[in-house]
Design a protein around this motif. Structure first.
Motif, PDB file in Angstrom:
ATOM      1  N   VAL A 195       0.835  -1.204   0.000  1.00 13.75           N
ATOM      2  CA  VAL A 195       0.000   0.000   0.000  1.00 13.75           C
ATOM      3  C   VAL A 195       0.872   1.257   0.000  1.00 13.75           C
ATOM      4  CG1 VAL A 195      -1.624   1.344   1.380  1.00 13.75           C
ATOM      5  CG2 VAL A 195      -1.998  -1.091   1.060  1.00 13.75           C
ATOM      6  N   LYS A 196       1.999   1.210   0.757  1.00  9.79           N
ATOM      7  CA  LYS A 196       2.886   2.372   0.822  1.00  9.79           C
ATOM      8  C   LYS A 196       3.515   2.677  -0.538  1.00  9.79           C
ATOM      9  CE  LYS A 196       4.079   1.957   5.726  1.00  9.79           C
ATOM     10  NZ  LYS A 196       5.153   1.680   6.710  1.00  9.79           N
ATOM     11  N   GLU A 197       3.586   1.670  -1.411  1.00 11.51           N
ATOM     12  CA  GLU A 197       4.165   1.887  -2.732  1.00 11.51           C
ATOM     13  C   GLU A 197       3.184   2.587  -3.684  1.00 11.51           C
ATOM     14  OE1 GLU A 197       5.393  -1.845  -4.250  1.00 11.51           O
ATOM     15  OE2 GLU A 197       6.779  -2.287  -2.605  1.00 11.51           O
ATOM     16  N   GLU A 201       0.713   8.575  -8.662  1.00 13.47           N
ATOM     17  CA  GLU A 201       1.421   8.358  -9.925  1.00 13.47           C
ATOM     18  C   GLU A 201       1.320   6.920 -10.419  1.00 13.47           C
ATOM     19  OE1 GLU A 201       5.357   9.615  -9.186  1.00 13.47           O
ATOM     20  OE2 GLU A 201       4.858  11.747  -8.973  1.00 13.47           O
ATOM     21  N   ASN A 202       0.972   5.972  -9.529  1.00 12.48           N
ATOM     22  CA  ASN A 202       0.878   4.562  -9.944  1.00 12.48           C
ATOM     23  C   ASN A 202      -0.371   3.894  -9.375  1.00 12.48           C
ATOM     24  OD1 ASN A 202       1.658   4.508  -7.295  1.00 12.48           O
ATOM     25  ND2 ASN A 202       3.498   3.295  -7.595  1.00 12.48           N
ATOM     26  N   LEU A 203      -1.511   4.551  -9.588  1.00 13.39           N
ATOM     27  CA  LEU A 203      -2.777   4.015  -9.084  1.00 13.39           C
ATOM     28  C   LEU A 203      -3.202   2.738  -9.797  1.00 13.39           C
ATOM     29  CD1 LEU A 203      -4.923   7.243  -8.559  1.00 13.39           C
ATOM     30  CD2 LEU A 203      -4.207   5.619  -6.817  1.00 13.39           C
ATOM     31  N   PHE A 234      -9.800   9.968 -10.226  1.00 15.76           N
ATOM     32  CA  PHE A 234      -8.693  10.779 -10.731  1.00 15.76           C
ATOM     33  C   PHE A 234      -8.845  11.020 -12.226  1.00 15.76           C
ATOM     34  CE2 PHE A 234      -6.609  10.524  -6.770  1.00 15.76           C
ATOM     35  CZ  PHE A 234      -5.487  11.341  -6.802  1.00 15.76           C
ATOM     36  N   GLU A 235      -9.193   9.942 -12.956  1.00 11.81           N
ATOM     37  CA  GLU A 235      -9.365  10.092 -14.402  1.00 11.81           C
ATOM     38  C   GLU A 235     -10.515  11.045 -14.724  1.00 11.81           C
ATOM     39  OE1 GLU A 235      -9.915   6.150 -15.823  1.00 11.81           O
ATOM     40  OE2 GLU A 235      -7.802   5.582 -15.606  1.00 11.81           O
ATOM     41  N   THR A 236     -11.628  10.878 -13.950  1.00 15.03           N
ATOM     42  CA  THR A 236     -12.786  11.757 -14.155  1.00 15.03           C
ATOM     43  C   THR A 236     -12.426  13.201 -13.850  1.00 15.03           C
ATOM     44  OG1 THR A 236     -14.265   9.941 -13.565  1.00 15.03           O
ATOM     45  CG2 THR A 236     -15.188  12.158 -13.499  1.00 15.03           C
ATOM     46  N   GLN A 237     -11.658  13.388 -12.767  1.00 13.80           N
ATOM     47  CA  GLN A 237     -11.257  14.738 -12.374  1.00 13.80           C
ATOM     48  C   GLN A 237     -10.383  15.381 -13.455  1.00 13.80           C
ATOM     49  OE1 GLN A 237      -8.523  15.033  -9.068  1.00 13.80           O
ATOM     50  NE2 GLN A 237      -9.536  16.854  -8.298  1.00 13.80           N
ATOM     51  N   ASN A 238      -9.429  14.598 -13.965  1.00 18.66           N
ATOM     52  CA  ASN A 238      -8.564  15.136 -15.017  1.00 18.66           C
ATOM     53  C   ASN A 238      -9.384  15.485 -16.259  1.00 18.66           C
ATOM     54  OD1 ASN A 238      -6.287  14.825 -13.435  1.00 18.66           O
ATOM     55  ND2 ASN A 238      -5.856  12.770 -14.199  1.00 18.66           N
TER      56      ASN A 238
END
Length: 472
Positions: A195-197, A201-203, A234-238
């Motif tokens: 999870v910490k990884e 940037e890498n969802l 995130f995609e929707t927001q972008n």
């Protein structure tokens, strides 16, 4: 402070050790006291056999001649360790004080034997058991005593053995607890590290399922589902930022262009007036888009409290249809009431009438507009738990590849360029319907038409917490 430092793994290990320690101590104590109790009972049984033998021997004599010191046998003839057997004649006054002082046995023991017929006693070193018997109409007491070497010596060895076993058990339980806690928490630590990884940037990364671990796999599935929703958000927001930027930039560009041209050279009053009208028109468009964006935000997130009342959906539909006909007489709407329930109460929902009016009006108005004002069929029906509104048109439809974007604010399908609109009606309607715990389903085929289904829970199936107010 201690609770913040100590990890759950350490707490689990300590808890397991405490449980193991309690079980070991309980089991050891049970074994020890069971053996002690058994040894006492067994030794008393041996003494009872000796006492019975003494009684039988004494009764078989022709003449009972008691020794002066009351002791029947010497130490050299003992059957049990340091055995001493006694025979006493019961005094006529039942006073055993003199005999008690001579043989160093408490007088209450003698009295107990006389009262009960048989009794036992121990002074932590010697064990005594006595019985009464009659000989020539006279009452006597026979007592057998001995030292219980088993309790004194063998139980001491048992104590040392049990203590050694307890220490070894605690040592091994500590090792086992450490290993077990580490094994239990290893998958969790692995998940935590994974999870910490994951970052913005890498969802696309996902947690791996754990073999033979149903509970952790449920957690992994839940977390992966949450990552899917976050990635989609995130995609929707972008996408939304791109759409909003484009929609807001267009009127601003027009305003700036017209102002720049007007200032570049001197113009007549009529030309300045035309320029200002263009600027005003573009500013009004910009204002409408900003208001629409604010409306979507209000209906999509927590905000002010809206009052919720009983709303009759059939009456709401008639109001919407009448309003749309007044706005544009070309709107051709047919209301199908063939599926209406017998009980009108089933058509009542709990909601805000103004917001519901806005959502339903947007859906029906889209059907009229994008079908070039052909007839739009609106059907109303209800079950015991839900109310349904189905809006069907035979217009231009939505391309299949663009169906996943229809709820993005300001998104407009590629085949709508010849139609007015801002792309906010459908997202706004969905937010309002969701706020009322309903569901919006859209199915469409390009050049064949669109069907929109709205479902609302009726007033009597709604949860108690929905009754008064709802946040939007």
């Amino acid at each position: 402070m201690f609770n913040k430092v100590v990890t759950n793994q350490t707490k689990t290990m300590v808890l397991l050790m405490l449980v193991f320690t309690a079980i070991i101590l309980l089991f050891s104590g049970l074994v020890y006291f069971s053996i002690v109790n058994f040894s006492h009972q067994r030794f008393y049984e041996l003494l009872k056999i000796r006492t019975t033998t003494i009684v039988q021997i004494e009764k078989s004599k022709d003449h009972l001649d008691l020794p002066e010191n009351y002791i029947l046998n010497s130490l050299n003839d003992e059957e049990l360790p340091m055995e001493r057997d006694y025979v006493f004649a019961v005094p006529e006054d039942s006073n055993f004080r003199k005999i008690s002082q001579e043989v160093h046995i408490p007088d209450y023991f003698f009295k107990s034997i006389v009262r009960k017929g048989e009794a036992n006693y121990n002074d932590k070193e010697f064990y005594y058991i006595g019985q009464t018997f009659k000989y020539d109409d006279k009452e006597y007491i026979a007592i057998a005593s001995a030292k219980n070497h088993y309790v004194i010596y063998y139980l001491g060895f048992l104590k040392r053995t049990l203590i050694t076993c307890i220490v070894l058990s605690l040592f091994f339980s500590m090792i086992f607890s450490f290993y077990l806690s580490k094994t239990l928490f290893r998958p969790i630590l692995k998940i935590t590290g994974k999870v910490k990884e994951i970052s913005s940037e890498n969802l696309h990364l996902r947690l791996e399922a754990q073999p033979d671990n149903k509970e952790l796999n449920e957690l992994v599935d839940t977390f992966n589902g949450m990552l899917n929703r976050i990635e989609t958000s995130f995609e929707t927001q972008n996408h939304l930022i791109g759409n909003v930027s484009h929609e807001l930039r267009t009127p601003l560009t027009s305003i700036m262009g017209e102002a720049d041209v007007a200032l570049s050279i001197n113009r007549t009053a009529d030309e300045y007036k035309d320029t200002l009208e263009i600027i005003l028109d573009e500013a009004e468009k910009l204002d409408k888009k900003i208001k629409a964006l604010l409306m979507i935000a209000q209906t999509g997130f927590d905000g002010k409290i809206q009052k919720m009342d009983k709303v009759r959906i059939d009456q709401l539909l008639w109001d919407v249809i009448e309003t749309l006909r007044k706005i544009d007489s070309r709107n051709n709407i047919y209301l199908d009431i063939s599926m209406l329930p017998d009980n009108p109460k089933k058509l009542k929902v709990q909601g805000n009438e103004q917001l519901l009016h806005l959502a339903v009006a947007n859906i029906i108005n889209n059907g009229c507009k994008y079908s070039n004002f052909q007839q739009v069929k609106v059907s109303l029906g209800a079950t015991d738990t839900d109310v349904y509104i189905i809006v069907k048109d035979f217009g231009i439809g939505i391309p299949e590849v663009e169906m996943n974007k229809i709820y993005d604010p300001f998104f407009r399908a590629s085949n709508t360029k010849n139609y007015e609109g801002y792309g906010i009606g459908l997202p706004l309607a969905r937010n309002i319907i969701r706020m009322h715990h309903g569901e919006l389903i859209v199915s469409s085929h390009e050049n064949q038409g669109t069907t929109v289904q709205m479902r609302f829970p009726n007033f009597y199936s709604a949860r108690p917490e929905r009754i008064e107010k709802v946040r939007i």
